[in-house]
Design a protein around this motif. Structure first.
Motif, PDB file in Angstrom:
ATOM      1  N   PHE A   7       3.343  -6.307  11.975  1.00  0.00           N
ATOM      2  CA  PHE A   7       4.399  -5.399  12.439  1.00  0.00           C
ATOM      3  C   PHE A   7       4.706  -4.428  11.303  1.00  0.00           C
ATOM      4  O   PHE A   7       5.116  -4.853  10.212  1.00  0.00           O
ATOM      5  N   ALA A   8       4.488  -3.151  11.541  1.00  0.00           N
ATOM      6  CA  ALA A   8       4.680  -2.149  10.492  1.00  0.00           C
ATOM      7  C   ALA A   8       5.735  -1.145  10.919  1.00  0.00           C
ATOM      8  O   ALA A   8       5.685  -0.605  12.036  1.00  0.00           O
ATOM      9  N   ALA A   9       6.689  -0.924  10.004  1.00  0.00           N
ATOM     10  CA  ALA A   9       7.723   0.087  10.240  1.00  0.00           C
ATOM     11  C   ALA A   9       7.249   1.398   9.630  1.00  0.00           C
ATOM     12  O   ALA A   9       7.026   1.471   8.424  1.00  0.00           O
ATOM     13  N   ASN A  10       7.062   2.401  10.460  1.00  0.00           N
ATOM     14  CA  ASN A  10       6.718   3.731   9.960  1.00  0.00           C
ATOM     15  C   ASN A  10       7.989   4.566  10.005  1.00  0.00           C
ATOM     16  O   ASN A  10       8.393   5.017  11.078  1.00  0.00           O
ATOM     17  N   TRP A  11       8.575   4.759   8.849  1.00  0.00           N
ATOM     18  CA  TRP A  11       9.861   5.472   8.809  1.00  0.00           C
ATOM     19  C   TRP A  11       9.698   6.979   8.938  1.00  0.00           C
ATOM     20  O   TRP A  11      10.683   7.708   8.992  1.00  0.00           O
ATOM     21  N   LYS A  12       8.474   7.454   8.909  1.00  0.00           N
ATOM     22  CA  LYS A  12       8.212   8.903   9.009  1.00  0.00           C
ATOM     23  C   LYS A  12       9.086   9.646   7.984  1.00  0.00           C
ATOM     24  O   LYS A  12       9.307   9.110   6.894  1.00  0.00           O
ATOM     25  N   MET A  13       9.624  10.830   8.314  1.00  0.00           N
ATOM     26  CA  MET A  13      10.406  11.562   7.296  1.00  0.00           C
ATOM     27  C   MET A  13      11.885  11.189   7.426  1.00  0.00           C
ATOM     28  O   MET A  13      12.752  12.025   7.724  1.00  0.00           O
ATOM     29  N   ASN A  14      12.151   9.905   7.224  1.00  0.00           N
ATOM     30  CA  ASN A  14      13.509   9.365   7.273  1.00  0.00           C
ATOM     31  C   ASN A  14      13.707   8.449   6.063  1.00  0.00           C
ATOM     32  O   ASN A  14      12.759   7.849   5.584  1.00  0.00           O
ATOM     33  N   LYS A  15      14.936   8.323   5.643  1.00  0.00           N
ATOM     34  CA  LYS A  15      15.373   7.387   4.595  1.00  0.00           C
ATOM     35  C   LYS A  15      14.884   7.768   3.201  1.00  0.00           C
ATOM     36  O   LYS A  15      13.722   7.574   2.847  1.00  0.00           O
ATOM     37  N   GLY A  16      15.819   8.246   2.399  1.00  0.00           N
ATOM     38  CA  GLY A  16      15.584   8.402   0.964  1.00  0.00           C
ATOM     39  C   GLY A  16      15.826   7.070   0.276  1.00  0.00           C
ATOM     40  O   GLY A  16      15.949   6.023   0.940  1.00  0.00           O
ATOM     41  N   ALA A  17      15.934   7.091  -1.046  1.00  0.00           N
ATOM     42  CA  ALA A  17      16.041   5.844  -1.803  1.00  0.00           C
ATOM     43  C   ALA A  17      17.312   5.059  -1.462  1.00  0.00           C
ATOM     44  O   ALA A  17      17.278   3.823  -1.363  1.00  0.00           O
ATOM     45  N   LEU A  18      18.426   5.749  -1.274  1.00  0.00           N
ATOM     46  CA  LEU A  18      19.682   5.024  -1.012  1.00  0.00           C
ATOM     47  C   LEU A  18      19.622   4.285   0.322  1.00  0.00           C
ATOM     48  O   LEU A  18      19.990   3.105   0.416  1.00  0.00           O
ATOM     49  N   GLU A  19      19.157   4.975   1.347  1.00  0.00           N
ATOM     50  CA  GLU A  19      19.059   4.318   2.663  1.00  0.00           C
ATOM     51  C   GLU A  19      17.998   3.225   2.657  1.00  0.00           C
ATOM     52  O   GLU A  19      18.112   2.227   3.375  1.00  0.00           O
ATOM     53  N   THR A  20      16.951   3.414   1.842  1.00  0.00           N
ATOM     54  CA  THR A  20      15.924   2.368   1.711  1.00  0.00           C
ATOM     55  C   THR A  20      16.566   1.099   1.155  1.00  0.00           C
ATOM     56  O   THR A  20      16.329  -0.009   1.652  1.00  0.00           O
ATOM     57  N   GLU A  21      17.394   1.278   0.150  1.00  0.00           N
ATOM     58  CA  GLU A  21      18.053   0.118  -0.461  1.00  0.00           C
ATOM     59  C   GLU A  21      18.966  -0.580   0.551  1.00  0.00           C
ATOM     60  O   GLU A  21      18.950  -1.808   0.676  1.00  0.00           O
ATOM     61  N   ASP A  22      19.744   0.202   1.298  1.00  0.00           N
ATOM     62  CA  ASP A  22      20.636  -0.395   2.311  1.00  0.00           C
ATOM     63  C   ASP A  22      19.831  -1.214   3.316  1.00  0.00           C
ATOM     64  O   ASP A  22      20.178  -2.333   3.678  1.00  0.00           O
ATOM     65  N   PHE A  23      18.725  -0.618   3.798  1.00  0.00           N
ATOM     66  CA  PHE A  23      17.899  -1.302   4.803  1.00  0.00           C
ATOM     67  C   PHE A  23      17.350  -2.605   4.246  1.00  0.00           C
ATOM     68  O   PHE A  23      17.441  -3.663   4.886  1.00  0.00           O
ATOM     69  N   ILE A  24      16.771  -2.540   3.040  1.00  0.00           N
ATOM     70  CA  ILE A  24      16.092  -3.724   2.492  1.00  0.00           C
ATOM     71  C   ILE A  24      17.092  -4.848   2.227  1.00  0.00           C
ATOM     72  O   ILE A  24      16.827  -6.018   2.550  1.00  0.00           O
TER      73      ILE A  24
END
Ligand SMILES: O=C[C@H](O)COP(=O)(O)O
Length: 262
Positions: A7-24
């Motif tokens: 299962f692969a999440a392709n975030w495309k042109m979404n989420k910079g570093a801050l949102e990446t951290e929130d998600f993870i």
């Protein structure tokens, strides 16, 4: 032949570093203690790769962090040099990147990537031991004109030209009907299964029945928690490449859970 789903999440042109951290942080807390029987991959934008690598490999947030593998959304077909805007496979390796999405329909249709360029990128990725997630799929016009099989056969044959059987074993195919991407219209499980079985038969023609039985073929196109179970129950569907519904950690997790439940 049992194939581990991916299962692969392709975030495309979404989420910079801050949102990446929130998600993870959220995703890791939700998956703590779970033993999900699947490979889980996240493909952020290039600029968020350092943050993702740090969160998963350096900050040591828990054992389940290592269960997530990192993908890039593209790579250059060249090694290095005067290629403005490009990112090389060796640069990706510095950030624990294991997979690279290649041939996505958005790269083909918006950025003009040809089957030959995709083939060159697959070869370059394999030189660096990256695992390509090789995307193929037909447009609605091609499907309605009865060209589904010829389009898929050409994309598979040209994209994998001169790729060895050994390298094939590290490639994942993603079947994504273009008309189902980001539209909310999902292929029916029957349409998806038929296309996957056909793609597997093309691999069998090119490489023989054993590699064809082993290769993982993901489905992509409006996969959501509500349709994951039915799609993943199809015998030739081995996971999903998810765009919009993988931007939210709960939704991504539910897709994986629903898609792997016996
Ligand atoms: O790479 C992912 C696919 O393009 C699917 O996107 P979607 O789930 O938003 O339809």
């Amino acid at each position: 032949m049992s194939r581990k789903p991916i299962f692969a999440a392709n975030w495309k042109m979404n989420k910079g570093a801050l949102e990446t951290e929130d998600f993870i942080k959220s995703f890791l807390s939700k998956t703590q203690g779970l033993n999900l029987p699947a490979d889980i991959v996240i493909a952020p934008s290039f600029v968020s790769l350092p943050k993702l690598a740090d969160l998963l490999h350096n900050s040591n947030p828990g054992k389940n962090a290592h269960a997530i593998q990192i993908a890039a959304q593209n790579c250059s077909e060249f090694d290095s040099g005067a290629y403005t805007g490009e990112v090389s496979v060796l640069m990706l390796r510095e950030f624990f990147v294991h997979y690279v999405i290649l041939g996505h329909s958005e790269r083909r249709s918006i950025f003009g990537e040809t089957d030959a360029a995709i083939n060159a990128k697959i070869k370059k990725a394999r030189e660096a031991n990256l695992k390509p997630i090789f995307c193929i799929g037909e447009t609605l016009a091609e499907r309605e004109a009865g060209k589904l099989e010829s389009v898929l056969r050409t994309q598979v044959t040209e994209g994998l030209k001169d790729i060895s059987e050994k390298d094939l074993s590290d490639i994942v195919i993603a079947y994504e009907p273009v008309w189902a991407i980001g539209t909310g219209v999902t292929a029916s499980s029957e349409q998806a299964q038929d296309a996957h079985a056909f793609v597997r038969s093309v691999i069998a023609d090119l490489y023989g029945s054993e590699p064809a039985a082993k290769i993982r073929i993901q489905y992509g196109g409006s996969v959501k928690p509500g349709n994951a179970a039915e799609l993943m129950a199809c015998p030739d569907i081995d996971g999903a490449l998810i765009g919009g519904a993988a931007l939210d950690p709960q939704s991504f997790l539910e897709i994986i859970k629903n898609g792997t439940e016996e």
